[in-house]
Design a protein around this motif. Structure first.
Motif, short mmCIF file in Angstrom:
data_model
loop_
_atom_site.label_atom_id
_atom_site.label_comp_id
_atom_site.label_asym_id
_atom_site.label_seq_id
_atom_site.Cartn_x
_atom_site.Cartn_y
_atom_site.Cartn_z
N HIS A 20 -12.66 -6.69 -5.62
CA HIS A 20 -12.06 -5.82 -4.99
C HIS A 20 -10.75 -6.20 -4.33
CE1 HIS A 20 -13.68 -1.69 -6.25
NE2 HIS A 20 -14.46 -2.64 -6.63
N ALA A 21 -10.34 -7.32 -4.47
CA ALA A 21 -9.10 -7.67 -4.06
C ALA A 21 -8.08 -7.26 -4.65
CB ALA A 21 -8.92 -9.34 -4.15
N GLN A 22 -7.39 -6.14 -4.06
CA GLN A 22 -6.62 -5.28 -4.80
C GLN A 22 -5.10 -5.88 -5.44
OE1 GLN A 22 -7.99 -2.68 -5.64
NE2 GLN A 22 -9.29 -2.44 -3.70
N PRO A 23 -4.79 -6.82 -4.70
CA PRO A 23 -3.44 -7.58 -5.23
C PRO A 23 -3.83 -8.71 -6.47
CG PRO A 23 -3.47 -7.62 -3.02
CD PRO A 23 -4.91 -7.27 -3.40
N ILE A 54 0.83 -1.21 0.08
CA ILE A 54 -0.25 -0.06 -0.10
C ILE A 54 0.89 1.19 -0.01
CG2 ILE A 54 -1.66 1.32 1.16
CD1 ILE A 54 -2.70 -1.32 2.44
N GLU A 55 0.65 2.13 -0.93
CA GLU A 55 1.47 3.29 -1.10
C GLU A 55 0.53 4.50 -0.29
OE1 GLU A 55 3.97 4.01 -3.32
OE2 GLU A 55 3.81 2.57 -4.70
N THR A 57 -1.63 1.05 -4.82
CA THR A 57 -0.48 0.12 -4.32
C THR A 57 0.53 -0.34 -5.48
OG1 THR A 57 -1.77 -1.84 -5.57
CG2 THR A 57 -2.70 -0.92 -3.38
N THR A 58 1.25 -1.27 -5.05
CA THR A 58 2.47 -1.55 -6.20
C THR A 58 1.65 -2.53 -7.22
OG1 THR A 58 3.12 -3.29 -4.84
CG2 THR A 58 4.18 -1.30 -4.29
N MET A 59 0.41 -2.67 -7.15
CA MET A 59 -0.11 -3.27 -8.09
C MET A 59 -0.47 -2.68 -9.42
SD MET A 59 0.26 -6.81 -7.52
CE MET A 59 -0.85 -7.42 -8.70
N THR A 60 -0.19 -1.36 -9.25
CA THR A 60 -0.77 -0.44 -10.20
C THR A 60 -0.20 -0.59 -11.65
OG1 THR A 60 -1.52 1.83 -10.76
CG2 THR A 60 0.85 1.45 -9.52
N GLY A 61 0.77 -1.01 -11.74
CA GLY A 61 1.63 -1.39 -13.11
C GLY A 61 1.27 -2.71 -13.76
N PHE A 62 0.04 -3.54 -13.05
CA PHE A 62 -0.21 -4.85 -13.51
C PHE A 62 -1.70 -4.60 -13.87
CE2 PHE A 62 3.16 -5.50 -10.92
CZ PHE A 62 4.19 -6.61 -11.56
N PRO A 63 -2.39 -4.23 -15.17
CA PRO A 63 -3.61 -4.05 -15.56
C PRO A 63 -4.11 -5.25 -15.45
CG PRO A 63 -2.10 -3.06 -17.31
CD PRO A 63 -1.00 -3.70 -16.23
#
Ligand code: ZN
Ligand code: ZN
Ligand code: FE
Length: 789
Positions: free
Chosen positions: A190-193, A156-157, A166-172
């Motif tokens: 809505h499981a963010q990762p 989480i940022e 989150t650091t998952m933002t780079g994975f569309p």
């Protein structure tokens, strides 16, 4: 922990009645834990209309429907939240009904205030079942996760918690993952990762020296396992940082890892494939089993199990009385320890050179770990903040004694029994953690490390900024250790706000009091047995009994001070500490004594002159140094390669004799001499203790029995001293804190004696007794500070 939102909800038939509309604001750890789908399932199950949304201060819900159903909804929300949620409060307010139909989940919106980010959680059973299922589309996916498990704090940022922060933002998300993510009935809603083989992070393996040849995905795993089986040392990227891994059953690999890391004799943690294997490596009771396989998954310290000698190379836990064992907590770990012929017991130690901070960044992993590893097993999901494995010992009564509080625990808030102004406590210099507090909550950071290194000081800044963003605390005052020369004190000064210096052992005890919910209106008797801490008289304290509340303390008793010759040298060379203790007790340095034989004649002459003249000597009442001295006096550990090694090996030896001696070994005399005046502390007179120890050694009593008697003596002395002082000062509560209480033999014996006498014993359960818990104590003392800042 894998209950789905649907099964966690008990659905009652909607009751008829007047239609009402209500707003509910839920505060606590309610984001990233499947709270909104839970609300959705609950509301739709009850036939209610409305919506739910994440905001910075929590989750807000509006529901409309028959009054009884709305009330039932409110009660269920508070009483039966999803498994990873921690509800702090539910605020309710009436609204005008709008005649709305259907229930929706709305996108996040910004608002005032902050909500709490969840800790990282071990992969759940349902995700694991899918991972091992050859027909599942996430078969063997190393990053499988759902709303009830997986990484949180470390990716989480910022808040509110959404994939874009989150650091998952780079994975569309791919189409299938996106469909799951959008479907409120799906367990990945809505499981963010969330990710899969086609859209998620990629696993890679890079062998050292062959930078160009990269293995990807399943191939990477096979390559890594093959190398581990052949005795290689690998860097493995985990949740909160890199590990160094090797086959724990391979003596050469273990020795080589120690050599490369500069680890000395410090015990290494191991990860095993299953609870069954764990029970062969370590002696596990029901509490240990629960902790090992629970969602937090710390390293659990336990006595070696029946097959420890066969499954672990000797040098894994060297002279320690305990082994540190953990179970896999990420899908990757499960794949890495899979019992298919490769090693299932791996050394997993933090990925750094000793003294340096944990490596989280891939570029740094290549640079800083290049000389340490034979290959890298890594992936492209960034780690936002370092978070080491937590380390826990379980007491016989089932409570946890945390040695390190990090992954799985951080950033869970600690409730405060009184309101605190917004503040920051910077902690101590060793095992540093920092603490933010505001209102009725405090947040301890993950383990930062030893602040002697510049890189660790930068790590401190990063941890402060990250925790600040997640909690929204803007400190108005800053608490720090009273030691003027501490790095942490300098860091506090640099931040330049109102500073509150807090005495080291006062902070230790305040930390223990706070976690037991004491409001501070009545003092407790506090036993601070510790390595080193700056005293109000400029000397080194560490064997103290304080009458303490949050505002201040009175030093009632201490170990008789001895000169610490040459400061740090005496810590690294415990035989010098033994010589100093003998000298202070007026006992001769007899030639046959193991501690005397450790020193050159010239060294002895210099040391004697130094101790007699007091040149270059600081007086210390440290209990840590007392245990060091005893260990070295008996020849057990004259020189140390890691902090507290002499005391750890002394305890290991004592436990051996303790188990074989019945009734408990007898104590040596260790009387508490009366205070010379009302304003000065009483002192434990160490001369009779040392004389008896030397006599026993001269008579050929086995060192293990001497060690057991020594432990008994100190425990009994603490008990007897506390009994006298508790009566005199009319207190019934005794708090135990300080790093020396990592010694479970001492801690249990003291506790049993005090409790048998009807005194209430307060021991740490949620924060470490060592300096890792110091910041919480500083925070609560600073919160009570009155007067000018
Ligand atoms: Zn899961
Ligand atoms: Zn996907
Ligand atoms: Fe300390």
């Amino acid at each position: 922990m894998s209950a789905s939102p649907e099964s966690a909800v008990r659905v009652a038939p909607p009751a008829p009645g007047p239609v009402v509309r209500r707003r509910l604001r839920v505060r606590g750890v309610v984001q990233g834990v499947g709270f909104r789908p839970h609300v959705y399932a609950l509301a739709t199950g009850l036939g209610l209309a409305g919506h739910v949304a994440n905001g910075s201060s929590g989750v807000s819900v509006e529901v409309e429907g028959p009054r009884e159903a709305v009330e039932h909804f409110g009660a269920q929300l508070a009483e039966r939240p999803p498994p990873l949620a921690r509800v702090v409060s539910v605020e309710q307010g009436e609204l005008e009904p709008l005649g709305e139909r259907g229930f929706t989940i709305r996108p996040s919106h910004e608002e005032e205030g902050r909500t709490l980010a969840p800790a990282d959680t071990a992969v759940c059973e349902r995700c694991l079942a899918e991972m091992w299922d050859p027909d599942d589309r996430r078969h063997r996916h190393p990053f499988i996760t759902c709303t009830h498990c997986g990484p949180r704090f470390t990716l989480i940022e910022d808040l509110p918690y959404d994939r874009s922060r989150t650091t998952m933002t780079g994975f569309p998300l791919c189409e299938r993952c996106a469909a799951e993510y959008r479907d409120p009935a799906d367990r990945r809603f809505h499981a963010q990762p969330v990710a899969c083989h086609s859209c998620g992070p990629r696993l890679r393996f890079t062998p050292a020296g062959f930078g160009a040849r990269r293995h990807v995905d399943l191939d990477a795993l096979r390559a890594a396992r093959g190398m581990l089986a052949r005795g290689a040392i690998l860097a493995v990227k985990g949740l909160g940082g890199y590990h160094l891994a090797c086959d724990a059953g391979n003596p050469e690999a273990v020795e080589e890892l120690r050599r490369r890391k500069g680890r000395g004799d410090k015990p290494l943690a191991v990860m095993v494939d299953s609870l069954d294997t764990a029970a062969r490596v370590a002696r596990l009771g029901p509490y240990e089993r629960e902790l090992l396989s629970g969602p937090r998954r710390p390293v659990v310290l336990a006595r070696p199990g029946p097959e420890a000698g066969r499954l672990l190379a000797d040098r894994v836990c060297a002279g320690s009385p305990r082994v540190g064992v953990m179970l896999p907590y990420t899908p990757l770990h499960h794949l890495l320890t899979e019992p298919d012929g490769g090693p299932t017991v791996l050394v997993m130690t933090s990925g750094n050179r000793s003294g340096e901070p944990l490596v989280t960044d891939d570029t740094q992993a290549v640079e800083r770990l290049a000389d340490l590893v034979d290959g890298w097993l890594w992936h492209d999901r960034p780690i936002r903040v370092p978070c080491d494995d937590s380390v826990v010992r379980v007491r016989p009564d089932g409570t946890e004694a945390l040695v390190r509080r990090s992954r799985g625990y951080v950033p869970e808030p600690l409730p405060l029994p009184f309101p605190a102004p917004p503040l920051l406590a910077v902690g101590g210099d060793l095992k540093n953690t920092l603490c933010l507090a505001s209102g009725d909550q405090a947040w301890l950071s993950a383990h930062v490390g030893d602040l002697g290194e510049l890189a660790t000081q930068q790590g401190f800044e990063r941890a402060r900024a990250h925790l600040g963003r997640l909690t929204g605390v803007a400190p108005e005052r800053i608490a720090h250790d009273a030691h003027p020369g501490y790095h942490s004190t300098r860091l506090a000064r640099r931040l330049g706000r109102a500073l509150v210096p807090v005495q080291h052992h006062h902070a230790h005890l305040a930390s223990c009091m706070a976690e037991h919910g004491l409001d501070g209106s009545r003092p407790v008797l506090g036993v601070a047995f510790d390595g080193t801490g700056y005293g109000t008289d400029g000397s080194v304290w560490g064997g103290e009994v304080l009458l303490a509340d949050y505002r201040g303390f009175q030093r009632l008793a201490r170990l008789a001070p001895v000169p610490l010759p040459g400061g740090d040298a005496a810590v690294r060379l415990p035989y010098r500490m033994a010589l100093a203790h003998l000298h202070a007790a007026g006992l001769p340095w007899e030639e046959w004594l193991p501690c005397v034989r450790q020193a050159e004649p010239q060294e002895l002459r210099v040391l004697r002159r130094q101790l007699s003249g007091g040149v270059g000597c600081v007086p210390t009442s440290s209990a840590g140094r007392l245990f060091d001295a005893a260990s070295a006096l008996a020849g057990v550990c004259p020189r140390v390669s890691y902090e507290a090694q002499a005391a750890v090996e002394w305890e290991a030896l004592a436990l051996r004799a303790w188990d074989e001696t019945s009734p408990a070994p007898s104590a040596y005399p260790l009387p508490l001499a009366a205070a010379p005046s009302a304003r000065r502390p009483a002192s434990w007179n160490l001369r009779p203790l040392w004389r008896a120890v030397v006599d026993d050694l001269r008579d050929g009593v086995p060192p293990a029995l001497v060690a057991a008697r020594f432990h008994r003596s100190v425990a009994y002395a603490v008990y007897a001293g506390c009994r006298t002082l508790a009566t005199r000062h009319r207190v019934r509560q005794v708090a135990l804190s300080g790093g020396v209480f990592a010694n479970s033999l001492l801690e249990e014996t003291v506790t049993d004696l005090l409790r048998a006498d009807g005194l209430e014993v307060l021991r740490h359960q949620r924060v470490p007794a060592n300096d890792g818990g110091l910041a919480l104590g500083q925070a609560v003392v600073a919160a009570h500070h009155r007067g000018p800042l």
